[in-house]
Design an enzyme around this catalytic site. Structure first.
Site, short mmCIF file in Angstrom:
data_model
loop_
_atom_site.label_atom_id
_atom_site.label_comp_id
_atom_site.label_asym_id
_atom_site.label_seq_id
_atom_site.Cartn_x
_atom_site.Cartn_y
_atom_site.Cartn_z
N LYS A 108 0.83 -1.21 0.00
CA LYS A 108 0.00 0.00 0.00
C LYS A 108 0.87 1.26 0.00
O LYS A 108 0.61 2.20 -0.75
CB LYS A 108 -0.93 -0.03 1.22
CG LYS A 108 -1.89 1.15 1.31
CD LYS A 108 -3.16 0.78 2.02
CE LYS A 108 -2.99 0.55 3.51
NZ LYS A 108 -2.70 1.77 4.27
N ARG B 165 2.84 5.98 -3.27
CA ARG B 165 4.00 6.79 -3.67
C ARG B 165 4.25 6.70 -5.17
O ARG B 165 4.66 7.68 -5.80
CB ARG B 165 5.23 6.32 -2.89
CG ARG B 165 5.19 6.80 -1.42
CD ARG B 165 6.11 5.94 -0.55
NE ARG B 165 6.25 6.41 0.82
CZ ARG B 165 5.34 6.22 1.79
NH1 ARG B 165 4.22 5.59 1.53
NH2 ARG B 165 5.57 6.67 3.01
N GLY C 39 -5.03 7.93 5.66
CA GLY C 39 -4.12 8.93 6.23
C GLY C 39 -2.89 9.12 5.37
O GLY C 39 -2.40 10.24 5.18
N ASP D 252 1.94 -1.14 11.89
CA ASP D 252 0.62 -1.59 11.42
C ASP D 252 0.33 -3.04 11.82
O ASP D 252 -0.77 -3.53 11.57
CB ASP D 252 0.54 -1.46 9.90
CG ASP D 252 0.51 0.00 9.47
OD1 ASP D 252 0.11 0.86 10.28
OD2 ASP D 252 0.91 0.28 8.33
N LYS E 105 -4.28 5.94 14.65
CA LYS E 105 -4.41 5.27 13.34
C LYS E 105 -5.87 5.32 12.89
O LYS E 105 -6.65 6.13 13.39
CB LYS E 105 -3.90 3.84 13.46
CG LYS E 105 -2.41 3.74 13.76
CD LYS E 105 -1.59 4.28 12.61
CE LYS E 105 -0.11 4.27 12.93
NZ LYS E 105 0.67 4.98 11.91
N ARG F 15 -7.55 -3.12 9.61
CA ARG F 15 -6.65 -4.07 10.29
C ARG F 15 -7.27 -4.64 11.56
O ARG F 15 -6.94 -5.76 11.97
CB ARG F 15 -5.30 -3.40 10.59
CG ARG F 15 -4.56 -2.97 9.33
CD ARG F 15 -3.10 -2.70 9.56
NE ARG F 15 -2.57 -1.79 8.57
CZ ARG F 15 -2.26 -2.13 7.32
NH1 ARG F 15 -2.43 -3.37 6.90
NH2 ARG F 15 -1.80 -1.22 6.47
#
Ligand code: S3P
Length: 450
Positions: free
Chosen positions: A28, A33, A101, A327, A354, A403
């Site tokens: 991810k 990016r 985020g 994470d 988060k 998650r």
């Protein structure tokens, strides 16, 4: 997309051995990016293995709104026709980053040194999360931000017309903040310097170098010092996105707690800034072999062979490791519940900001499943019940957090009674094929409770 559809309740129950090959989706962080840097490059960037989760799709839509041409050619195969550093045009509408985020913070950075104005929003989870951590350093470049109380979205950023380079020490361990500053530094003249006291994931630095930017990383007494020369001509790239170690964590941890399991998870990034979970699992006594190590798309990758042993022991994870597994604490806490002894996770307060307050969400759900948990602001302690010891039998609240949903569904595969989540919908933000992939390994998890 912030409009959240009807909740999707899901249930997982004790399953036979997990067997087979788990091809988890693309990373991810790298996917976001690749789209953003592709959009800041003149010419065509090709991407393979892009994660087609909602978070990344929202970033793709945002790049279109800033003027790039983003095209899907096939599963995971995308191209970006970029507009160059400083070439973003002003979006005609509000940019909706959904649940992400990473998306919103990186894009704010990427546009903050171009003289355009953009307004950002997101779903109910993202609208609770702090943006001051990026708008403070972006203001040093000359950008202005106006948002809701507490630096919350919706928020408008007025990009700097005459940006100046910045030297900034990141006050919290955050790759998103570091990356926002570096992306803003791309369109500032001279050298922008970012200092991080604790190393966080380094995909932005790696990818900037790959796109031809002059970026230098030095380990100094004050921390990792990253120096970027502004206003480069970035060169279009072919980016091969490796598979996401944070997504791989779910089948890997499931195999470690479901008796008799033996799975292969090929092509997973082994970037050392993302490796903390795997270091910890090995310390717990997990049987994980890293086969066929190689380099793909500028990242070290390996095939993970994971076998159940039933002998995991609780451990303590030190604060300095937290950033490299930030994470993965939710799913680690599930493994900890099924291990023998106590697992102490230290230095984890970033989990509180988060997609949900992950310390609170995991503690409440684990307790509901019969596991003793202790927590303070910066620590999570799970008292393991050993193989076959977790009662389960609860419905856990997900708080719009993918998650958290996947972690409790993994727990349900090893608990004595089924474990449900109130909403598996957010799983699509990062791991859209989670359900069929896990089912394919033999996991009994299904939509709708009961
Ligand atoms: C990410 C950085 C981390 C991580 C997030 C992805 C990134 O966030 O939790 O899932 O791609 O830069 P922080 O920067 O808030 O630690």
């Amino acid at each position: 997309m912030s409009a959240h559809a009807e909740p999707v309740p899901m249930t997982a129950r004790a399953s036979g051995p997990l067997r087979g090959v788990a091809e988890v989706p693309g990373d991810k962080s790298i996917s976001h990016r690749a789209l953003i840097l592709g959009a800041m490059t003149v010419g065509e960037t090709r991407i393979t293995g892009l994660l087609e989760g909602q978070d990344v799709l929202d970033t793709a839509a945002a790049m279109r709104a800033f003027g790039a041409t983003v095209t899907r050619h096939g599963p995971g195969e995308w191209s970006v026709q970029g507009v160059g550093v400083g070439g973003f045009s002003e979006p005609a509408d509000v940019i909706d980053c959904g649940n992400s985020g990473t998306g919103v913070r990186l894009i704010m950075g990427a546009m903050a040194t171009t003289p355009i104005t953009a307004t950002f929003t997101g779903d109910a989870s993202l609208r609770k999360r702090p943006m001051g951590r990026v708008t403070v350093p972006l203001s040093l470049f000359g950008a202005q931000a106006v948002g809701r109380a507490g630096g919350r979205l919706p928020m408008t950023i007025v990009g700097a017309a005459d940006p100046v380079p910045v030297r900034y020490t990141v006050p919290v361990p955050s790759a998103q903040v570091k990356s926002a500053v570096l992306l803003a530094g791309l369109n500032a003249p001279g050298q922008t310097v970012v200092i991080e006291r604790e190393a966080t994931r380094d995909h932005t630095e790696r990818m900037l170098a790959g796109f031809g930017a002059d970026v230098r990383v030095e380990e100094m007494a004050e921390g990792r010092v990253i120096t970027l020369t502004g206003q480069p001509d970035l060169r279009p790239q072919t980016v091969a996105v490796p598979r996401d170690p944070s997504s791989a964590a779910f089948p890997v941890c499931a195999a470690l707690i479901v008796p008799g399991s033996d799975i292969l998870v090929p092509g997973v990034s082994r970037n050392p800034t993302r490796d903390g979970l795997y270091v910890t699992l090995l310390e717990m006594g997990a049987d994980i072999a890293f086969e066929n190590p190689r380099e793909e798309g500028g990242e070290p990758v390996a095939d993970l062979r994971v076998r159940y042993t039933g002998t995991l022991q609780g451990v303590e994870t030190p604060p300095h490791r937290a950033a490299s597994m930030i994470d993965e604490f939710p799913v680690l806490s599930v493994v900890a519940a099924c291990a023998t002894g106590t697992t102490v996770m230290r230095g984890v307060k970033e989990l509180r900001v988060k997609e949900s307050d992950r310390i609170d969400a995991m503690a409440r759900g684990l307790e509901a499943c019969g596991i003793r948990v202790e927590e303070d602001e910066d620590t999570l302690i799970v008292h393991g019940l050993g193989p076959g010891g977790v009662p389960g039998g609860a419905t856990c609240a997900v708080h719009l957090d993918h998650r958290i949903a996947m972690s409790f569904l993994v727990l349900g595969l090893a608990a004595r009674n089924p474990v449900s989540v109130d909403d598996g919908g957010p799983i699509a933000t990062s791991f859209p094929v989670f359900e069929p992939l896990m089912q394919g390994l033999g996991a009994a998890l299904h939509r709708s409770a009961g």
